[in-house]
Design a protein around this motif. Structure first.
Motif, PDB file in Angstrom:
ATOM      1  N   TYR A   1      -4.108   7.912   4.798  1.00  0.00           N
ATOM      2  CA  TYR A   1      -4.151   7.612   3.509  1.00  0.00           C
ATOM      3  C   TYR A   1      -3.718   6.572   2.851  1.00  0.00           C
ATOM      4  O   TYR A   1      -3.845   6.461   1.974  1.00  0.00           O
ATOM      5  N   LEU A   2      -3.537   5.362   3.075  1.00  0.00           N
ATOM      6  CA  LEU A   2      -3.447   4.061   2.839  1.00  0.00           C
ATOM      7  C   LEU A   2      -4.571   3.697   2.827  1.00  0.00           C
ATOM      8  O   LEU A   2      -4.707   2.306   1.970  1.00  0.00           O
TER       9      LEU A   2
ATOM     10  N   TYR B   1       0.751   4.178  -3.069  1.00  0.00           N
ATOM     11  CA  TYR B   1       0.485   5.548  -2.412  1.00  0.00           C
ATOM     12  C   TYR B   1       1.968   6.318  -3.052  1.00  0.00           C
ATOM     13  O   TYR B   1       1.147   7.547  -3.862  1.00  0.00           O
ATOM     14  N   HIS B   2       2.854   5.081  -3.097  1.00  0.00           N
ATOM     15  CA  HIS B   2       4.067   6.384  -3.665  1.00  0.00           C
ATOM     16  C   HIS B   2       4.333   6.667  -5.073  1.00  0.00           C
ATOM     17  O   HIS B   2       4.606   7.631  -5.758  1.00  0.00           O
TER      18      HIS B   2
ATOM     19  N   PRO C   1       3.384   8.635   2.017  1.00  0.00           N
ATOM     20  CA  PRO C   1       2.000   9.894   2.768  1.00  0.00           C
ATOM     21  C   PRO C   1       2.493  10.124   4.043  1.00  0.00           C
ATOM     22  O   PRO C   1       3.883   9.513   5.054  1.00  0.00           O
TER      23      PRO C   1
ATOM     24  N   TRP D   1      -7.241  16.829   2.758  1.00  0.00           N
ATOM     25  CA  TRP D   1      -6.061  15.990   2.441  1.00  0.00           C
ATOM     26  C   TRP D   1      -4.931  16.081   2.390  1.00  0.00           C
ATOM     27  O   TRP D   1      -4.046  15.893   2.003  1.00  0.00           O
TER      28      TRP D   1
ATOM     29  N   HIS E   1     -12.481   5.637   3.464  1.00  0.00           N
ATOM     30  CA  HIS E   1     -11.050   6.272   3.359  1.00  0.00           C
ATOM     31  C   HIS E   1     -12.408   7.793   2.686  1.00  0.00           C
ATOM     32  O   HIS E   1     -12.308   8.353   2.751  1.00  0.00           O
TER      33      HIS E   1
ATOM     34  N   SER F   1       1.480   6.949  -6.893  1.00  0.00           N
ATOM     35  CA  SER F   1       0.087   7.643  -7.179  1.00  0.00           C
ATOM     36  C   SER F   1       0.454   9.287  -6.477  1.00  0.00           C
ATOM     37  O   SER F   1       0.132   9.831  -7.516  1.00  0.00           O
ATOM     38  N   ALA F   2       1.286   9.593  -5.743  1.00  0.00           N
ATOM     39  CA  ALA F   2       1.594  10.617  -5.611  1.00  0.00           C
ATOM     40  C   ALA F   2       2.530  11.290  -5.090  1.00  0.00           C
ATOM     41  O   ALA F   2       3.512  12.053  -5.117  1.00  0.00           O
TER      42      ALA F   2
ATOM     43  N   ALA G   1       1.238  -1.074   0.028  1.00  0.00           N
ATOM     44  CA  ALA G   1      -0.296   0.397   0.253  1.00  0.00           C
ATOM     45  C   ALA G   1       0.699   1.177   0.133  1.00  0.00           C
ATOM     46  O   ALA G   1       0.663   2.545  -0.435  1.00  0.00           O
TER      47      ALA G   1
ATOM     48  N   TYR H   1      -5.543   1.988  -0.605  1.00  0.00           N
ATOM     49  CA  TYR H   1      -4.615   1.173  -1.095  1.00  0.00           C
ATOM     50  C   TYR H   1      -4.572  -0.161  -0.328  1.00  0.00           C
ATOM     51  O   TYR H   1      -4.136  -1.468  -1.069  1.00  0.00           O
TER      52      TYR H   1
END
Length: 117
Positions: free
Chosen positions: A93-94, A59-60, A67, A111, A104, A62-63, A55, A97
């Motif tokens: 934040y996860l 996140y990494h 986080p 955010w 969420h 996509s962003a 997860a 994912y």
């Protein structure tokens, strides 16, 4: 001479021997069961850690960053309320994912709040 009487049932000694054998077998079986439970718990924990790592990388991806550790949640009045415990951790934040997108989406959070940690 009298004919031998047929026996019915168990004597007390036979019953105690059977109970003792069952107790020994259970004594041998219980440590094996505990070992299997421990192994199962370890496997479950490792799987959960792997899911969180996956997860984090999702996140990494996509962003383009990991986080933040914690974020002070800005309250509805526009000021940070540090006394009430309005903090968001990394797990918030996860959530999308780890297949918790519905949870969420229920969070009322800005955010884009500046990370504090």
């Amino acid at each position: 001479m009298q004919p031998a009487r047929s026996r019915r049932g168990f004597t007390l000694i036979e019953l105690l021997v059977v109970i003792a054998i069952i107790a020994v077998l259970l004594g041998l079986l219980l440590p094996a069961i505990q070992k299997v439970r421990s192994s199962s718990a370890k496997t479950s924990c490792l799987n959960n850690m792997k899911q969180l790592g996956t997860a984090m990388h999702g996140y990494h991806t996509s962003a383009c960053r990991f986080p933040p550790g914690t974020v002070a949640n800005v309250s509805q009045f526009g000021i940070a309320n540090y006394n009430v415990g309005n903090w968001m951790g990394v797990l918030a934040y996860l959530l999308p994912y780890i297949e918790q997108g519905n949870l969420h989406s229920q969070l009322v959070v800005d955010w884009n709040t500046t990370p504090t940690g």
